[in-house]
Write a protein that holds these residues in place. Sequence first.
Motif, PDB file in Angstrom:
ATOM      1  N   LEU A  12       0.822  -1.214   0.000  1.00  0.00           N
ATOM      2  CA  LEU A  12       0.000   0.000   0.000  1.00  0.00           C
ATOM      3  C   LEU A  12       0.855   1.263   0.000  1.00  0.00           C
ATOM      4  O   LEU A  12       0.585   2.218  -0.735  1.00  0.00           O
ATOM      5  N   THR A  13       1.890   1.277   0.824  1.00  0.00           N
ATOM      6  CA  THR A  13       2.718   2.478   0.961  1.00  0.00           C
ATOM      7  C   THR A  13       3.495   2.780  -0.313  1.00  0.00           C
ATOM      8  O   THR A  13       3.550   3.924  -0.771  1.00  0.00           O
ATOM      9  N   THR A  14       4.120   1.750  -0.898  1.00  0.00           N
ATOM     10  CA  THR A  14       4.911   2.001  -2.098  1.00  0.00           C
ATOM     11  C   THR A  14       4.009   2.332  -3.284  1.00  0.00           C
ATOM     12  O   THR A  14       4.387   3.109  -4.165  1.00  0.00           O
ATOM     13  N   ALA A  15       2.790   1.779  -3.318  1.00  0.00           N
ATOM     14  CA  ALA A  15       1.837   2.150  -4.362  1.00  0.00           C
ATOM     15  C   ALA A  15       1.469   3.625  -4.233  1.00  0.00           C
ATOM     16  O   ALA A  15       1.390   4.349  -5.243  1.00  0.00           O
ATOM     17  N   LEU A  16       1.270   4.077  -3.003  1.00  0.00           N
ATOM     18  CA  LEU A  16       0.979   5.492  -2.777  1.00  0.00           C
ATOM     19  C   LEU A  16       2.150   6.365  -3.203  1.00  0.00           C
ATOM     20  O   LEU A  16       1.968   7.398  -3.880  1.00  0.00           O
ATOM     21  N   PHE A  17       3.349   5.954  -2.843  1.00  0.00           N
ATOM     22  CA  PHE A  17       4.544   6.705  -3.226  1.00  0.00           C
ATOM     23  C   PHE A  17       4.658   6.828  -4.744  1.00  0.00           C
ATOM     24  O   PHE A  17       4.858   7.918  -5.287  1.00  0.00           O
ATOM     25  N   PHE A  18       4.549   5.718  -5.443  1.00  0.00           N
ATOM     26  CA  PHE A  18       4.704   5.756  -6.896  1.00  0.00           C
ATOM     27  C   PHE A  18       3.581   6.541  -7.562  1.00  0.00           C
ATOM     28  O   PHE A  18       3.804   7.212  -8.576  1.00  0.00           O
ATOM     29  N   ALA A  19       2.370   6.464  -7.007  1.00  0.00           N
ATOM     30  CA  ALA A  19       1.268   7.262  -7.553  1.00  0.00           C
ATOM     31  C   ALA A  19       1.571   8.758  -7.425  1.00  0.00           C
ATOM     32  O   ALA A  19       1.404   9.529  -8.379  1.00  0.00           O
ATOM     33  N   LEU A  20       2.039   9.162  -6.250  1.00  0.00           N
ATOM     34  CA  LEU A  20       2.354  10.586  -6.022  1.00  0.00           C
ATOM     35  C   LEU A  20       3.540  11.034  -6.874  1.00  0.00           C
ATOM     36  O   LEU A  20       3.531  12.136  -7.426  1.00  0.00           O
ATOM     37  N   ILE A  21       4.544  10.168  -6.989  1.00  0.00           N
ATOM     38  CA  ILE A  21       5.705  10.516  -7.816  1.00  0.00           C
ATOM     39  C   ILE A  21       5.277  10.705  -9.266  1.00  0.00           C
ATOM     40  O   ILE A  21       5.722  11.635  -9.952  1.00  0.00           O
ATOM     41  N   GLY A  22       4.405   9.822  -9.752  1.00  0.00           N
ATOM     42  CA  GLY A  22       3.918   9.952 -11.122  1.00  0.00           C
ATOM     43  C   GLY A  22       3.147  11.246 -11.327  1.00  0.00           C
ATOM     44  O   GLY A  22       3.278  11.902 -12.374  1.00  0.00           O
ATOM     45  N   MET A  23       2.347  11.631 -10.349  1.00  0.00           N
ATOM     46  CA  MET A  23       1.577  12.878 -10.459  1.00  0.00           C
ATOM     47  C   MET A  23       2.491  14.103 -10.428  1.00  0.00           C
ATOM     48  O   MET A  23       2.291  15.071 -11.173  1.00  0.00           O
ATOM     49  N   ILE A  24       3.503  14.057  -9.570  1.00  0.00           N
ATOM     50  CA  ILE A  24       4.453  15.179  -9.502  1.00  0.00           C
ATOM     51  C   ILE A  24       5.272  15.256 -10.787  1.00  0.00           C
ATOM     52  O   ILE A  24       5.463  16.339 -11.352  1.00  0.00           O
ATOM     53  N   TYR A  25       5.733  14.108 -11.274  1.00  0.00           N
ATOM     54  CA  TYR A  25       6.519  14.086 -12.508  1.00  0.00           C
ATOM     55  C   TYR A  25       5.694  14.557 -13.701  1.00  0.00           C
ATOM     56  O   TYR A  25       6.208  15.248 -14.592  1.00  0.00           O
ATOM     57  N   GLY A  26       4.420  14.194 -13.726  1.00  0.00           N
ATOM     58  CA  GLY A  26       3.564  14.622 -14.818  1.00  0.00           C
ATOM     59  C   GLY A  26       3.402  16.127 -14.897  1.00  0.00           C
ATOM     60  O   GLY A  26       3.080  16.677 -15.964  1.00  0.00           O
ATOM     61  N   ARG A  27       3.655  16.814 -13.786  1.00  0.00           N
ATOM     62  CA  ARG A  27       3.538  18.272 -13.761  1.00  0.00           C
ATOM     63  C   ARG A  27       4.900  18.961 -13.917  1.00  0.00           C
ATOM     64  O   ARG A  27       5.027  19.922 -14.660  1.00  0.00           O
ATOM     65  N   THR A  28       5.893  18.471 -13.188  1.00  0.00           N
ATOM     66  CA  THR A  28       7.203  19.134 -13.207  1.00  0.00           C
ATOM     67  C   THR A  28       8.101  18.632 -14.338  1.00  0.00           C
ATOM     68  O   THR A  28       9.076  19.288 -14.695  1.00  0.00           O
ATOM     69  N   HIS A  29       7.792  17.427 -14.870  1.00  0.00           N
ATOM     70  CA  HIS A  29       8.598  16.780 -15.922  1.00  0.00           C
ATOM     71  C   HIS A  29      10.039  16.513 -15.471  1.00  0.00           C
ATOM     72  O   HIS A  29      10.958  16.494 -16.282  1.00  0.00           O
ATOM     73  N   THR A  30      10.196  16.317 -14.183  1.00  0.00           N
ATOM     74  CA  THR A  30      11.496  15.921 -13.646  1.00  0.00           C
ATOM     75  C   THR A  30      11.274  15.110 -12.380  1.00  0.00           C
ATOM     76  O   THR A  30      10.289  15.314 -11.656  1.00  0.00           O
ATOM     77  N   ARG A  31      12.194  14.181 -12.133  1.00  0.00           N
ATOM     78  CA  ARG A  31      12.179  13.429 -10.879  1.00  0.00           C
ATOM     79  C   ARG A  31      13.435  13.711 -10.068  1.00  0.00           C
ATOM     80  O   ARG A  31      13.659  13.084  -9.039  1.00  0.00           O
ATOM     81  N   ASP A  32      14.241  14.657 -10.531  1.00  0.00           N
ATOM     82  CA  ASP A  32      15.492  15.010  -9.855  1.00  0.00           C
ATOM     83  C   ASP A  32      15.176  15.927  -8.680  1.00  0.00           C
ATOM     84  O   ASP A  32      14.664  17.037  -8.878  1.00  0.00           O
ATOM     85  N   ILE A  33      15.477  15.476  -7.469  1.00  0.00           N
ATOM     86  CA  ILE A  33      15.122  16.262  -6.288  1.00  0.00           C
ATOM     87  C   ILE A  33      15.913  17.562  -6.217  1.00  0.00           C
ATOM     88  O   ILE A  33      15.509  18.500  -5.523  1.00  0.00           O
ATOM     89  N   ARG A  34      17.032  17.657  -6.961  1.00  0.00           N
ATOM     90  CA  ARG A  34      17.825  18.882  -6.967  1.00  0.00           C
ATOM     91  C   ARG A  34      17.158  19.993  -7.762  1.00  0.00           C
ATOM     92  O   ARG A  34      17.546  21.161  -7.667  1.00  0.00           O
ATOM     93  N   GLU A  35      16.154  19.645  -8.546  1.00  0.00           N
ATOM     94  CA  GLU A  35      15.472  20.623  -9.383  1.00  0.00           C
ATOM     95  C   GLU A  35      14.097  20.997  -8.849  1.00  0.00           C
ATOM     96  O   GLU A  35      13.345  21.710  -9.508  1.00  0.00           O
ATOM     97  N   MET A  36      13.772  20.518  -7.641  1.00  0.00           N
ATOM     98  CA  MET A  36      12.447  20.788  -7.068  1.00  0.00           C
ATOM     99  C   MET A  36      12.595  21.420  -5.691  1.00  0.00           C
ATOM    100  O   MET A  36      13.365  20.932  -4.857  1.00  0.00           O
ATOM    101  N   ASN A  37      11.832  22.456  -5.463  1.00  0.00           N
ATOM    102  CA  ASN A  37      11.781  23.126  -4.159  1.00  0.00           C
ATOM    103  C   ASN A  37      10.405  23.752  -3.978  1.00  0.00           C
ATOM    104  O   ASN A  37       9.752  24.135  -4.951  1.00  0.00           O
ATOM    105  N   GLY A  38       9.983  23.867  -2.739  1.00  0.00           N
ATOM    106  CA  GLY A  38       8.789  24.647  -2.434  1.00  0.00           C
ATOM    107  C   GLY A  38       7.491  24.134  -3.012  1.00  0.00           C
ATOM    108  O   GLY A  38       6.564  24.920  -3.253  1.00  0.00           O
ATOM    109  N   LEU A  39       7.366  22.843  -3.230  1.00  0.00           N
ATOM    110  CA  LEU A  39       6.142  22.320  -3.838  1.00  0.00           C
ATOM    111  C   LEU A  39       4.942  22.355  -2.894  1.00  0.00           C
ATOM    112  O   LEU A  39       3.808  22.240  -3.336  1.00  0.00           O
ATOM    113  N   MET A  40       5.187  22.540  -1.598  1.00  0.00           N
ATOM    114  CA  MET A  40       4.092  22.579  -0.632  1.00  0.00           C
ATOM    115  C   MET A  40       3.130  23.727  -0.926  1.00  0.00           C
ATOM    116  O   MET A  40       1.912  23.592  -0.801  1.00  0.00           O
ATOM    117  N   ARG A  41       3.661  24.850  -1.339  1.00  0.00           N
ATOM    118  CA  ARG A  41       2.807  26.013  -1.639  1.00  0.00           C
ATOM    119  C   ARG A  41       2.148  25.893  -3.008  1.00  0.00           C
ATOM    120  O   ARG A  41       1.087  26.468  -3.237  1.00  0.00           O
TER     121      ARG A  41
END
Length: 498
Positions: free
Chosen positions: A340-369
């Motif tokens: 369940l947990t890893t399915a949730l993680f991969f679902a969220l990662i896919g949604m974030i990647y679909g918007r930011t077009h990157t999975r590199d954590i060095r290129e992402m900041n401040g997504l909470m806002r």
Amino acid sequence: MNFLSLFVLIPLLMLPALWLSKGQKAIRTVMVVGSSLLLALAALTTILFLKERAAGADAQMLFTASVDWFTSLHIKYSVGVDGISVAMLLLSAVIVFTGAFVSWDMNKEYFLWFTLLSIGVFGFFITVDMFAMFMFYEIALIPMYLLIGVWGTGPKEYAAMKLTLMLMGGSAFLMCGIFGIFFGAGGETMNITEIANHTGGAHAIPLAQQYVWFPLTFVGFGVLGALFPFHTWSPDGHASAPTAVSMLHAGVLMKLGGYGCFRIAMYLMPEASHELGWIFLVLTGISVVYGAFSACVQTDLKYINAYSSVSHCGLVLFGLLMMDQVAVTGAVLQMLSHGLTTALFFALIGMIYGRTHTRDIREMNGLMRIMPFLAVCYVVAGLANLGLPGFSGFVAEMTIFVGSFNNADIFHRVLTIAACTSIVITAVYILRLVGKILYGVCKNPEHLKLSDANPIERFAVICLIAAIAALGMAPGWVSDMINGGVSPIVNHILAAVA
């Protein structure tokens, strides 16, 4: 027809329905209706199973049925479930259901292969015949090549080829082990329960043969369960797979490995598992710690979660090899929790990647806002993954560690303490990751234009979070159901070596 066969029949009927569907709306309707029926069937199976147990049904496997398939080799289509397989069916149904919503915009061909993959998963958990299990195991593996190679991202061809070759290599070991068990037990049946209950129990298989077939079978299943050092296909496969495939792959498919190791290798060859288990126990202990350390140094979101899966799936095998009833129950709970947990993680990662077009954590900041819903859910997933009380991970991991420490010898206790360090390491990479990508000031002006999750995505994520929280806050009935399936197998193993 036994109603358990509906777990195979429903997705089989979905295949022609998908093939004949015209337009995205029809495709989505087939997937939603089919996955909803599977989820309802899994819930009904759980209710009926618990009702039968409460009424006094004490057979090891319930709702059994058998049809001759290949008479000359005593191969049958035999079905039946215990508490372990009922829990796995429920997990599979939840992942397939939420995966359908996460893959909302995918095309017909993708859903056809995804549905075929689900047939293999469900079929594996309902069968009690070794050859039928192996067949469904292969059905579950074959679609992975195309799903990653065609619809994946990054070096998808390399990842698909590596995954297929390594898992097929494991399948070769597995086939040798299964036929070795069959002929070693007298060549009269492929039914797991019948072999175990044969006169003399697993002693019907000579010890010298057990020493050969046990490593082959355990490694064959262990490759899929990310057993060190055969785990290297997993991070590449996870990183390149489409979102829903990653969910089903890490959430359910990898659990076939642990399930098979326990149900076939350990159950049918208890003496060899007692004598040789320490070797694999060391390897799984390495998986637990190595996977957690490897996740700490990754910069790709999917690779972080992939190595985290290596660690947590290693914990499943670790608990099983302790051969203690509490630890084994915890291992099955860990299958549910991690799924369940890893399915949730991969679902969220896919949604974030679909918007930011990157999975590199060095290129992402401040997504909470920018996307507060997805960010808060990511924090919840992280806390569940590191074992925060109130979530499923805490219940599963603590049960494994308490059960493992029941072994009074120094060897088992030292390994248990070493495995416990993974909790701290997991907290390091999870909290570092959350702080890095969610907080601070967004440095990419393009990210400021991004949208939050849509209603379909929110529904899928909320379903997974609800399941994780429910298992964490009310684990008793699940634990009791699993324990009923674990008890006869563990008792059989311990009796054989007493």
